[in-house]
Design a protein around this motif. Sequence first.
Motif, PDB file in Angstrom:
ATOM      1  N   LEU A   1       0.372  14.105   7.311  1.00 28.22           N
ATOM      2  CA  LEU A   1       0.483  13.355   6.146  1.00 28.22           C
ATOM      3  C   LEU A   1       1.402  12.334   5.921  1.00 28.22           C
ATOM      4  CD1 LEU A   1      -1.434  15.940   3.961  1.00 28.22           C
ATOM      5  CD2 LEU A   1      -2.547  13.925   4.717  1.00 28.22           C
ATOM      6  N   LEU A   2       2.584  12.962   5.787  1.00 25.03           N
ATOM      7  CA  LEU A   2       3.866  12.218   5.729  1.00 25.03           C
ATOM      8  C   LEU A   2       3.910  11.058   6.739  1.00 25.03           C
ATOM      9  CD1 LEU A   2       6.558  14.724   4.782  1.00 25.03           C
ATOM     10  CD2 LEU A   2       4.880  13.255   3.178  1.00 25.03           C
ATOM     11  N   GLY A   3       3.453  11.353   8.183  1.00 27.78           N
ATOM     12  CA  GLY A   3       3.462  10.654   8.926  1.00 27.78           C
ATOM     13  C   GLY A   3       2.744   9.342   8.927  1.00 27.78           C
ATOM     14  N   ILE A   4       1.471   9.568   8.392  1.00 36.66           N
ATOM     15  CA  ILE A   4       0.389   8.585   8.143  1.00 36.66           C
ATOM     16  C   ILE A   4       1.152   7.685   6.962  1.00 36.66           C
ATOM     17  CG2 ILE A   4      -1.720   7.992   7.453  1.00 36.66           C
ATOM     18  CD1 ILE A   4      -1.606   8.834  10.145  1.00 36.66           C
ATOM     19  N   LEU A   5       1.374   8.260   6.064  1.00 35.11           N
ATOM     20  CA  LEU A   5       2.061   7.579   4.621  1.00 35.11           C
ATOM     21  C   LEU A   5       3.368   6.677   5.112  1.00 35.11           C
ATOM     22  CD1 LEU A   5       1.258   9.953   2.019  1.00 35.11           C
ATOM     23  CD2 LEU A   5      -0.109   8.008   2.622  1.00 35.11           C
ATOM     24  N   HIS A   6       4.106   7.139   6.111  1.00 34.62           N
ATOM     25  CA  HIS A   6       5.375   6.484   6.425  1.00 34.62           C
ATOM     26  C   HIS A   6       5.081   5.020   6.775  1.00 34.62           C
ATOM     27  CE1 HIS A   6       9.258   6.136   8.497  1.00 34.62           C
ATOM     28  NE2 HIS A   6       9.734   7.274   7.987  1.00 34.62           N
ATOM     29  N   MET A   7       3.931   4.934   7.437  1.00 37.30           N
ATOM     30  CA  MET A   7       3.458   3.470   7.969  1.00 37.30           C
ATOM     31  C   MET A   7       2.847   2.773   6.857  1.00 37.30           C
ATOM     32  SD  MET A   7       2.037   4.761  11.721  1.00 37.30           S
ATOM     33  CE  MET A   7       1.335   6.173  11.007  1.00 37.30           C
TER      34      MET A   7
ATOM     35  N   VAL B   1       2.092   8.908  -6.448  1.00 38.28           N
ATOM     36  CA  VAL B   1       0.904   7.991  -6.611  1.00 38.28           C
ATOM     37  C   VAL B   1       1.408   6.645  -6.563  1.00 38.28           C
ATOM     38  CG1 VAL B   1      -1.082   7.346  -8.218  1.00 38.28           C
ATOM     39  CG2 VAL B   1      -0.468   9.636  -7.785  1.00 38.28           C
ATOM     40  N   ARG B   2       0.710   5.455  -5.793  1.00 39.00           N
ATOM     41  CA  ARG B   2       1.096   4.277  -5.733  1.00 39.00           C
ATOM     42  C   ARG B   2       0.215   3.696  -6.776  1.00 39.00           C
ATOM     43  NH1 ARG B   2       2.848   0.729  -1.731  1.00 39.00           N
ATOM     44  NH2 ARG B   2       2.674  -1.513  -2.433  1.00 39.00           N
ATOM     45  N   GLU B   3      -1.103   3.991  -6.472  1.00 43.05           N
ATOM     46  CA  GLU B   3      -2.081   3.208  -7.666  1.00 43.05           C
ATOM     47  C   GLU B   3      -3.571   3.797  -7.488  1.00 43.05           C
ATOM     48  OE1 GLU B   3      -2.523  -0.665  -6.005  1.00 43.05           O
ATOM     49  OE2 GLU B   3      -4.029  -0.258  -4.491  1.00 43.05           O
TER      50      GLU B   3
ATOM     51  N   GLU C   1       1.654   7.137  -1.533  1.00 38.32           N
ATOM     52  CA  GLU C   1       2.877   6.303  -0.756  1.00 38.32           C
ATOM     53  C   GLU C   1       4.042   7.469  -0.801  1.00 38.32           C
ATOM     54  OE1 GLU C   1       4.630   3.028  -2.662  1.00 38.32           O
ATOM     55  OE2 GLU C   1       5.171   4.280  -4.766  1.00 38.32           O
ATOM     56  N   ILE C   2       4.676   7.524   0.443  1.00 40.48           N
ATOM     57  CA  ILE C   2       5.742   8.286   0.554  1.00 40.48           C
ATOM     58  C   ILE C   2       6.974   8.008  -0.211  1.00 40.48           C
ATOM     59  CG2 ILE C   2       6.877   7.068   2.830  1.00 40.48           C
ATOM     60  CD1 ILE C   2       7.099   9.795   4.032  1.00 40.48           C
ATOM     61  N   THR C   3       7.794   8.988  -0.664  1.00 40.06           N
ATOM     62  CA  THR C   3       9.038   8.819  -1.229  1.00 40.06           C
ATOM     63  C   THR C   3      10.080   8.909  -0.323  1.00 40.06           C
ATOM     64  OG1 THR C   3       9.278  11.250  -1.729  1.00 40.06           O
ATOM     65  CG2 THR C   3       7.869   9.912  -3.396  1.00 40.06           C
ATOM     66  N   ASP C   4      11.204   8.470  -0.912  1.00 45.56           N
ATOM     67  CA  ASP C   4      12.692   8.394  -0.078  1.00 45.56           C
ATOM     68  C   ASP C   4      12.816  10.031   0.547  1.00 45.56           C
ATOM     69  OD1 ASP C   4      13.073   5.851  -0.275  1.00 45.56           O
ATOM     70  OD2 ASP C   4      14.445   6.041  -2.065  1.00 45.56           O
ATOM     71  N   ALA C   5      12.600  10.870  -0.478  1.00 47.21           N
ATOM     72  CA  ALA C   5      12.808  12.287  -0.117  1.00 47.21           C
ATOM     73  C   ALA C   5      11.589  12.685   1.021  1.00 47.21           C
ATOM     74  CB  ALA C   5      12.576  13.164  -1.362  1.00 47.21           C
TER      75      ALA C   5
ATOM     76  N   ARG D   1      10.393  10.764   3.388  1.00 44.80           N
ATOM     77  CA  ARG D   1      10.734  10.188   4.491  1.00 44.80           C
ATOM     78  C   ARG D   1      11.899  11.059   5.132  1.00 44.80           C
ATOM     79  NH1 ARG D   1       9.187   5.031   5.165  1.00 44.80           N
ATOM     80  NH2 ARG D   1       7.954   3.844   3.173  1.00 44.80           N
ATOM     81  N   ALA D   2      12.779  11.396   4.344  1.00 39.79           N
ATOM     82  CA  ALA D   2      13.982  12.388   4.839  1.00 39.79           C
ATOM     83  C   ALA D   2      13.400  13.731   5.428  1.00 39.79           C
ATOM     84  CB  ALA D   2      14.856  12.616   3.492  1.00 39.79           C
ATOM     85  N   ALA D   3      12.182  14.353   4.617  1.00 35.11           N
ATOM     86  CA  ALA D   3      11.678  15.474   4.968  1.00 35.11           C
ATOM     87  C   ALA D   3      10.894  15.226   6.281  1.00 35.11           C
ATOM     88  CB  ALA D   3      10.723  16.102   3.661  1.00 35.11           C
ATOM     89  N   PHE D   4      10.103  14.150   6.468  1.00 33.48           N
ATOM     90  CA  PHE D   4       9.446  13.741   7.567  1.00 33.48           C
ATOM     91  C   PHE D   4      10.347  13.777   8.833  1.00 33.48           C
ATOM     92  CE2 PHE D   4       7.847  10.868  10.676  1.00 33.48           C
ATOM     93  CZ  PHE D   4       6.625  11.150  11.111  1.00 33.48           C
ATOM     94  N   THR D   5      11.558  13.264   8.836  1.00 33.58           N
ATOM     95  CA  THR D   5      12.256  13.149   9.794  1.00 33.58           C
ATOM     96  C   THR D   5      12.759  14.469  10.377  1.00 33.58           C
ATOM     97  OG1 THR D   5      12.996  10.846   9.092  1.00 33.58           O
ATOM     98  CG2 THR D   5      14.551  11.914  10.708  1.00 33.58           C
TER      99      THR D   5
END
Length: 205
Positions: A16-22, A66-68, A82-86, A88-92
């Motif tokens: 899920l984070l990977g998809i939202l990363h894009m 939530v983006r919208e 949408e993914i947050t900065d946290a 993105r860090a967690a996904f990596t």
Amino acid sequence: MTASPQFKRSPVAMALLGILHMEPMHPYAIQRRIKGWGKDKVVNVGQRAGLYKTIARLQDAGLVAVRETGRDQQYPERTVYEITDAGRAAFTTWLTEMIAQPRNEFPEFPAALSFLMLLGPDQAKAELERRVAATRARIAEIDSDAAQSAPLGLPRIVTLEDEYQRAVADAELHWLEAVVADLAAGTLTWSWESLVPHADQSIRS
């Protein structure tokens, strides 16, 4: 907001984070994309309710937001995440750890093998022969999917999970065939009486 250290990663959460990363997306579109890319073979997104629960957990942990929320004539209200900065860090972190560090995930088959002796040699052979057939069918399915995808000219990097599953299935098939052959030849056999003296022995100190 920082991610909760108590959040337990999972393949679904990572996907899920990977998809939202894009790009930002609503849950139905996420599920559709995972299936469209064939990633549902390695990530269980069959139940949308489970998908929503995972997204809720990711949101509570501060990894998505939530983006919208919108509505159109064809679909009910949909929340775009949408993914947050946290996040993105967690996904990596999750991705690098899951790639680099082997983990004992306790799959069913090894657990069942550890009690195979309770079936007896004849039934054990019959059940393993059934698995041989199922594994051959699985390999044929992987090969068929690869043949259908070949004309698309997909980069190898996006199909590595299929390549890995093919290699694992092939290795398992060879091992299964060898064990079945030993059972058929009688070089692998046992009886309850032969196992009783070892029941209280610890194999590992």
